[in-house]
Enzyme design. Structure first.
Site, PDB file in Angstrom:
ATOM      1  N   CYS A  67     -10.091  -2.460 -14.628  1.00 55.45           N
ATOM      2  CA  CYS A  67      -9.471  -1.490 -13.711  1.00 55.45           C
ATOM      3  C   CYS A  67      -8.171  -1.997 -13.107  1.00 55.45           C
ATOM      4  O   CYS A  67      -7.679  -1.447 -12.140  1.00 55.45           O
ATOM      5  CB  CYS A  67     -10.446  -1.098 -12.614  1.00 55.45           C
TER       6      CYS A  67
ATOM      7  N   ARG B 233       0.745 -12.865  -7.593  1.00 52.74           N
ATOM      8  CA  ARG B 233       1.149 -11.541  -8.074  1.00 52.74           C
ATOM      9  C   ARG B 233       2.147 -10.859  -7.146  1.00 52.74           C
ATOM     10  O   ARG B 233       2.844  -9.926  -7.532  1.00 52.74           O
ATOM     11  CB  ARG B 233      -0.086 -10.644  -8.264  1.00 52.74           C
TER      12      ARG B 233
ATOM     13  N   GLU C  13     -12.675 -11.078 -10.916  1.00 50.75           N
ATOM     14  CA  GLU C  13     -11.291 -11.358 -10.523  1.00 50.75           C
ATOM     15  C   GLU C  13     -11.040 -12.855 -10.425  1.00 50.75           C
ATOM     16  O   GLU C  13      -9.897 -13.297 -10.396  1.00 50.75           O
ATOM     17  CB  GLU C  13     -10.982 -10.714  -9.171  1.00 50.75           C
TER      18      GLU C  13
ATOM     19  N   HIS D 223       0.775  -1.226   0.000  1.00 51.24           N
ATOM     20  CA  HIS D 223       0.000   0.000   0.000  1.00 51.24           C
ATOM     21  C   HIS D 223       0.805   1.273   0.000  1.00 51.24           C
ATOM     22  O   HIS D 223       0.365   2.289  -0.533  1.00 51.24           O
ATOM     23  CB  HIS D 223      -1.070  -0.071   1.074  1.00 51.24           C
TER      24      HIS D 223
ATOM     25  N   ARG E   8     -10.840   2.375  -4.109  1.00 49.16           N
ATOM     26  CA  ARG E   8     -10.455   1.288  -3.189  1.00 49.16           C
ATOM     27  C   ARG E   8     -10.747   1.726  -1.759  1.00 49.16           C
ATOM     28  O   ARG E   8      -9.916   2.370  -1.116  1.00 49.16           O
ATOM     29  CB  ARG E   8      -8.954   0.990  -3.328  1.00 49.16           C
TER      30      ARG E   8
ATOM     31  N   ASN F 136      -5.423  -7.600 -12.162  1.00 45.74           N
ATOM     32  CA  ASN F 136      -4.278  -7.996 -11.313  1.00 45.74           C
ATOM     33  C   ASN F 136      -4.566  -9.339 -10.659  1.00 45.74           C
ATOM     34  O   ASN F 136      -3.750 -10.258 -10.694  1.00 45.74           O
ATOM     35  CB  ASN F 136      -4.027  -6.974 -10.201  1.00 45.74           C
ATOM     36  N   ASP F 137      -5.740  -9.427 -10.053  1.00 42.02           N
ATOM     37  CA  ASP F 137      -6.090 -10.686  -9.405  1.00 42.02           C
ATOM     38  C   ASP F 137      -6.490 -11.734 -10.440  1.00 42.02           C
ATOM     39  O   ASP F 137      -6.097 -12.892 -10.339  1.00 42.02           O
ATOM     40  CB  ASP F 137      -7.230 -10.470  -8.402  1.00 42.02           C
TER      41      ASP F 137
HETATM   42  C1  PEP Z   1      -7.248  -6.046  -9.422  1.00 40.58           C
HETATM   43  O1  PEP Z   1      -7.125  -7.097  -8.798  1.00 40.58           O
HETATM   44  O2  PEP Z   1      -6.982  -5.917 -10.631  1.00 40.58           O
HETATM   45  C2  PEP Z   1      -7.729  -4.834  -8.737  1.00 40.58           C
HETATM   46  C3  PEP Z   1      -8.011  -3.734  -9.404  1.00 40.58           C
HETATM   47  O3  PEP Z   1      -7.810  -4.874  -7.383  1.00 40.58           O
HETATM   48  P1  PEP Z   1      -6.563  -4.768  -6.395  1.00 40.58           P
HETATM   49  O4  PEP Z   1      -5.359  -4.459  -7.208  1.00 40.58           O
HETATM   50  O5  PEP Z   1      -6.907  -3.710  -5.412  1.00 40.58           O
HETATM   51  O6  PEP Z   1      -6.552  -6.137  -5.805  1.00 40.58           O
HETATM   52 MG    MG Z   2      -8.054  -7.286  -6.835  1.00 43.26          MG
END
Ligand code: PEP
Ligand code: MG
Length: 754
Positions: free
Chosen positions: A681, A644, A610, A367, A474, A633-634
């Protein structure tokens, strides 16, 4: 101490008298006489490191006086050079038998058999060597080596204090200026920063070295250690969020080390030899630092680092110097260097003076990195060894694009980077110029670009970037930087501020996405999980602990009163989870209405995509949701079964692989069939080449960091989407690992700005 007259305490007292005398060139000579007689040695010599990395004999008692300033040894040459190179003592009864021995006839040293030498260390760097010699084949005791090290530490101060010798040559900045240093890390936040290093945890400079009252110093040391242990226990108990960068495990290791007998023993021994408590801590720390600079196995280095951190804490306790540099005067081009830190600690710094951030550890998705990206601060992480090589005030360049760092850069490098920074600034101007233009392609395809946000500091960027709204808010970030669970009021306040700032633009709030690597330190941590990314996180916590989620939903519905509220749930894996989560929204809505509270005019509820399993329930899901947002990302970590957060596997698969693009295209087509608005996103949306590929497979809404809006818009405005779609289509069934090269070629041939 065996074989010495009066022991180290007497010697230190005499040294202090010499140091109190008016400064003169004779001071070093007097010191060698003192040491030789105290240690019953025929020879005592002081060698100091020249900027050329040669050790020059500066003063001697016993060797031929004519050799002073004449005898020079390269680092690594002879026994003296060997001590300097390895930054460790040598204790030899028969020095001439040692393979490193180098005979220097001008010194007349052939008659001396035994030698004991120690490095003169300042901040863990070798600035010289102090040696004693005897005619007989004498073995010096451990205590004598210790005593000589203590004396060497005092000597380091004498050397550094102006006037004694020609310091202009030896001053560290000059020494270092000859040694630019380049280090490779990992990019955590893009951008270029040129500035000056500020250590997040300032180093403490110990000025009073020699004790007036040894008993008192012993008590001070004991007290400081006691308080140190107490403060670590407190941190462990309260898990104060301002230290969120320190995980529990680190603190537990600290607690173990704070009780380490060897470490404590060495410090008490140093006090016993006549040092003040803080000088004793520094003396032991110096040895540790010198060991850290040598290549050792990574585990040992890590442990040495922990001791170094602990020693810093102790020094602060003893001298009262503050814990973070945030409260101090910063240069106006500050580049903060830290081992690690929590997001709140970064926010403590004056943003106007902050140019860059360098972390020795950290993770791109941690973070503090997300906050750094939100603030637009170029950040490099995993910069292993940076703290060993940097000094406060050093010039430093942070290349957040490539992950490279340049310490004390040469003028060529500075010129190149200044040019790069100017280029970026020009680019920024170009982005600014198209801020209010639509993201429309050459063939008239319109895209909607949104920003990802999570903190109040993000809000001004929404407008500045020219985005059309917030595609992902978020909400967990507020929870993570608070020191306790945010109250309903705190949450309503933040969400209202976000909606107010966005005005007519849409905002999609994502409900709490905690668990995995996103820990709330004030909540009881669940049992350690084998695979936290696959564990109890996000909506799973929300559904298992509905009070927490309902509380948040109430805050969101309250803040959205009189407007349209958009919200979505993270990590939904199957339709039934969405149904249960959505029911909680309805329940909270009904409750507010029942109590006569104002509610939103419309509530749109969507889901993040996700978890791949959800795609196989699309036919059931899509008619129920108001929108879908792909969290790439997830999604990709699950699609490829590649964590990741684990650098060994995180980059193993390319986001531009045929598998990813065909999977996503399937998602696009399903959403089109159902007329369900679709956004992406994840981080890939903010990278121009990746964003281009997304356009090519049919995405028209993407959400990214504010800094990425300009580059992505520029790319879209130079793109023929239909031509790209035709180009990609046949490649989707290709057996290759990645389509990156093909896409890059397409972009280059077609003059696409990326
Ligand atoms: C993702 O997983 O792509 C996402 C946008 O959420 P975070 O990165 O907060 O897990
Ligand atoms: Mg995520």
């Amino acid at each position: 101490m065996a074989g010495s007259v009066g022991g180290p305490r007497v010697l230190l007292r005499r040294l202090r008298e010499v140091m109190a005398e008016p400064e003169s060139a004779k001071r070093l000579d007097k010191i060698t006489v003192l040491i030789a007689s105290n240690m019953v040695a025929e020879v005592c010599s002081i060698y100091l490191m020249r900027p050329s990395r040669e050790l020059e004999l500066f003063a001697t008692e016993g060797l031929k006086p004519s050799s002073v300033h004449r005898t020079r040894l390269k680092e690594g040459e002879g026994l003296i050079g060997d001590i300097a190179l390895h930054a460790r003592p040598l204790n030899l009864a028969d020095a001439q038998a040692h393979p490193a021995f180098a005979y220097r006839p001008e010194t007349g040293e052939e008659i001396y058999k035994s030698l004991m030498g120690v490095p003169i260390l300042r901040f863990g760097r070798v600035v010289g060597v102090l040696a004693v010699q005897n005619r007989t084949k004498r073995s010096y005791t451990e205590e004598e080596v210790e005593a000589l090290q203590t004396v060497a530490m005092v000597l380091a101060e004498v050397v550094a204090s102006a006037g004694l010798i020609d310091l202009a040559e030896l001053e560290e900045p000059d020494l270092r200026r000859e040694r630019p240093y380049r280090l490779g890390g990992t990019s955590f936040a893009e951008g270029i920063a040129l500035g000056h290093a500020v250590l997040h945890e300032p180093r403490v400079h110990v000025t009073t070295l020699i004790a007036e009252d040894a008993d008192l110093e012993m008590k001070r040391l004991e007290m400081a250690v006691y308080e140190l242990r107490g403060s670590i226990d407190d941190l462990l108990e309260t898990a104060d969020l301002s230290h969120a960068g320190e995980h529990r495990e680190v603190l537990q290791t600290y607690r173990m080390f704070a009780n380490d007998r060897g470490w404590l023993h060495r410090m008490t021994e140093a006090v016993r030899t006549g040092l003040t408590a803080e000088a004793a801590v520094e003396r032991v720390q110096n040895d540790m630092r010198a060991r850290m600079m040598r290549p050792t196995d990574p585990y040992l280095r890590e442990r040495l680092h922990d001791f170094d951190d602990l020693a810093n804490r102790l020094l602060r306790q003893l001298t009262g110097v503050g814990l973070s540099s945030a409260s101090q005067d910063l240069p106006d081009d500050a580049i903060i260097i830290a081992r690690n830190m929590g997001p709140a600690e970064l926010l403590d710094y004056d943003k106007d003076r902050l140019r860059g951030l360098v972390l020795e550890e950290g993770a791109a998705n941690a973070h503090v990195s997300i906050v750094a990206r939100a603030l637009g601060i170029p950040t490099v992480g995993r910069a292993e060894g940076i703290l060993d090589h940097v000094d406060p005030g050093d010039a430093i360049i942070v290349d957040g694009d490539t992950g490279e760092l340049y310490l004390r850069p040469s003028s060529d490098v500075i010129d190149a980077y200044s040019e790069k920074a100017r280029f970026r600034a020009r680019r920024q101007e170009q982005y600014k110029a198209i801020r209010h233009e639509p993201a429309v392609s050459l063939d008239g395809r319109l895209a909607n670009l949104y920003v990802n946000a999570g903190l109040v500091v993000d809000l001004p960027h929404v407008h500045e970037s020219g985005a059309e709204g917030i595609g992902l808010f978020r909400t967990e970030l507020q929870f993570m930087i608070a020191s306790k669970l945010p109250s309903l009021r705190d949450q309503v306040e933040l969400y209202s501020a976000v909606l107010d700032a966005a005005g007519d633009m849409p905002v999609i709030f994502r409900t709490l996405d905690i668990g995995g690597d996103k820990v709330l330190p004030y909540m009881v941590a669940p049992a350690k999980e084998e695979n936290p990314a696959l564990g109890w996180r996000a909506i799973r916590i929300g559904l298992d602990r509905p009070a927490l989620l309902c509380h948040q939903l109430r805050a969101l519905l309250t803040a959205g009163a009189g407007r349209t509220l958009r919200l979505m749930f993270p990590m939904i894996a199957e339709v039934s989870e969405f149904v249960r989560a959505r029911a909680l929204v309805d329940k909270e809505m009904a409750r507010l209405i029942k109590f006569g509270k104002p509610v939103p005019v419309e509530v749109q509820v969507g889901t993040m995509l996700e978890v791949p399993s959800l795609v196989w329930q699309f036919e059931a899901l899509l008619p129920m949701v108001d929108f879908v947002s792909v969290g790439s990302n997830d999604l990709l970590q699950f699609l490829f079964a590649a964590d990741r957060g684990n650098p060994r596997v995180a980059t193993r698969y390319d986001f531009l692989s045929p598998a990813v693009l065909s999977f996503l295209k399937h998602v696009v087509e399903a959403c089109e069939r159902h007329n369900t608005p679709l956004t992406l996103c994840g981080e890939m949306a903010g990278r121009p080449l990746e964003a281009m590929a997304l356009m090519g497979i049919g995405f028209r809404r993407v959400s990214m960091s504010a800094a990425a809006i300009g580059p992505v818009k520029m790319m879209i405005r130079s793109l023929d989407v239909d031509a790209l779609a035709r180009f990609i289509e046949p490649l989707l069934t290709s057996p290759v690992r990645s389509l990156r090269e093909d896409l890059r070629n397409f972009a280059e041939i077609n003059d696409i700005v990326f």
